[in-house]
Motif scaffolding. Structure first.
Motif, PDB file in Angstrom:
ATOM      1  N   PRO A 185      52.770  44.650  31.802  1.00 53.47           N
ATOM      2  CA  PRO A 185      53.410  43.949  30.691  1.00 53.47           C
ATOM      3  C   PRO A 185      52.645  43.999  29.369  1.00 53.47           C
ATOM      4  N   THR A 186      51.324  44.100  29.438  1.00 55.85           N
ATOM      5  CA  THR A 186      50.503  44.205  28.227  1.00 55.85           C
ATOM      6  C   THR A 186      49.336  45.152  28.510  1.00 55.85           C
ATOM      7  N   SER A 187      48.672  45.521  27.470  1.00 53.03           N
ATOM      8  CA  SER A 187      47.558  46.466  27.593  1.00 53.03           C
ATOM      9  C   SER A 187      46.451  45.951  28.502  1.00 53.03           C
ATOM     10  N   PRO A 188      45.902  46.825  29.360  1.00 55.80           N
ATOM     11  CA  PRO A 188      44.650  46.465  30.030  1.00 55.80           C
ATOM     12  C   PRO A 188      43.602  46.173  28.954  1.00 55.80           C
ATOM     13  N   LYS A 189      42.647  45.335  29.275  1.00 55.69           N
ATOM     14  CA  LYS A 189      41.663  44.936  28.273  1.00 55.69           C
ATOM     15  C   LYS A 189      40.285  44.813  28.896  1.00 55.69           C
ATOM     16  N   LEU A 190      39.278  45.186  28.125  1.00 54.91           N
ATOM     17  CA  LEU A 190      37.887  45.046  28.539  1.00 54.91           C
ATOM     18  C   LEU A 190      37.282  43.800  27.890  1.00 54.91           C
ATOM     19  N   TYR A 191      36.375  43.170  28.617  1.00 57.87           N
ATOM     20  CA  TYR A 191      35.599  42.047  28.107  1.00 57.87           C
ATOM     21  C   TYR A 191      34.138  42.325  28.413  1.00 57.87           C
ATOM     22  N   ALA A 192      33.252  41.796  27.583  1.00 55.94           N
ATOM     23  CA  ALA A 192      31.810  41.981  27.771  1.00 55.94           C
ATOM     24  C   ALA A 192      31.164  40.671  28.187  1.00 55.94           C
ATOM     25  N   LEU A 193      30.289  40.760  29.170  1.00 57.70           N
ATOM     26  CA  LEU A 193      29.441  39.637  29.562  1.00 57.70           C
ATOM     27  C   LEU A 193      27.991  40.099  29.472  1.00 57.70           C
ATOM     28  N   ARG A 194      27.137  39.265  28.952  1.00 56.65           N
ATOM     29  CA  ARG A 194      25.707  39.576  28.963  1.00 56.65           C
ATOM     30  C   ARG A 194      25.130  39.381  30.365  1.00 56.65           C
TER      31      ARG A 194
END
Length: 168
Positions: free
Chosen positions: A137-146
């Motif tokens: 339904p929507t774009s895959p997305k990346l997130y960053a964690l330290r």
């Protein structure tokens, strides 16, 4: 038109990796989804959720290949029973259960290590999908964690997605 593959270099922060990966995904995901849609709808009828793996096998390698070419380590050693999609997304390193059956979210994580094996952080890959039909339904997305420890990663995913979720 194909989007430019992301490029990385040693010394890049996890946030910069995430930003470059998201730029690539934002420019490529819909084109690829439309190009593969009929094939993936047919696959979903026979192999169900595994059709999303077929899609991610085409979308995600550009991100992981770019990191590997720059000398990053993107996966922990695999176990015999591991199931991998998108070249480097391992199911035992994922959580799911956000959303309804028609708009579910699975989040994979990859601890990214520099050329010396030191962690630079964790890259989260959020895959929206339906369990009722083939649909992203929507774009895959990346997130960053330290953070890069398993408990800290789980807590970071819950912060990003809200409470809930289940580890697989």
């Amino acid at each position: 038109m194909k989007n430019e593959y992301p490029t990385f270099r040693q010394g890049t922060t996890i946030e910069e990796i995430c930003e470059a990966g998201n730029q690539y995904i934002a420019g490529e995901w819909k084109r690829l989804y439309e190009e593969m849609h009929e094939e993936l709808m047919e696959a979903f009828r026979t192999i169900e959720d595994a059709a999303y793996g077929m899609y991610l096998d085409r979308l995600m390698p550009a991100v992981f290949d770019g990191l590997i070419e720059a000398g990053f380590h993107v996966m922990e050693p695999l176990r015999e029973d591991d199931f991998v999609i998108g070249q480097c997304l391992v199911f035992r390193s994922s959580m799911e259960k956000w959303g309804d059956e028609d708009n579910r979210s699975r989040v994979f994580w990859n601890v990214i290590r520099d050329g010396q094996g030191e962690p630079v952080g964790t890259l989260l890959t959020d895959i929206p999908h339906s369990h009722l039909k083939f649909e992203i339904p929507t774009s895959p997305k990346l997130y960053a964690l330290r953070e890069y420890g398993r408990e800290q990663i789980s807590a970071g995913i819950r912060r990003v997605k809200g409470e809930g979720g289940r580890e697989d």
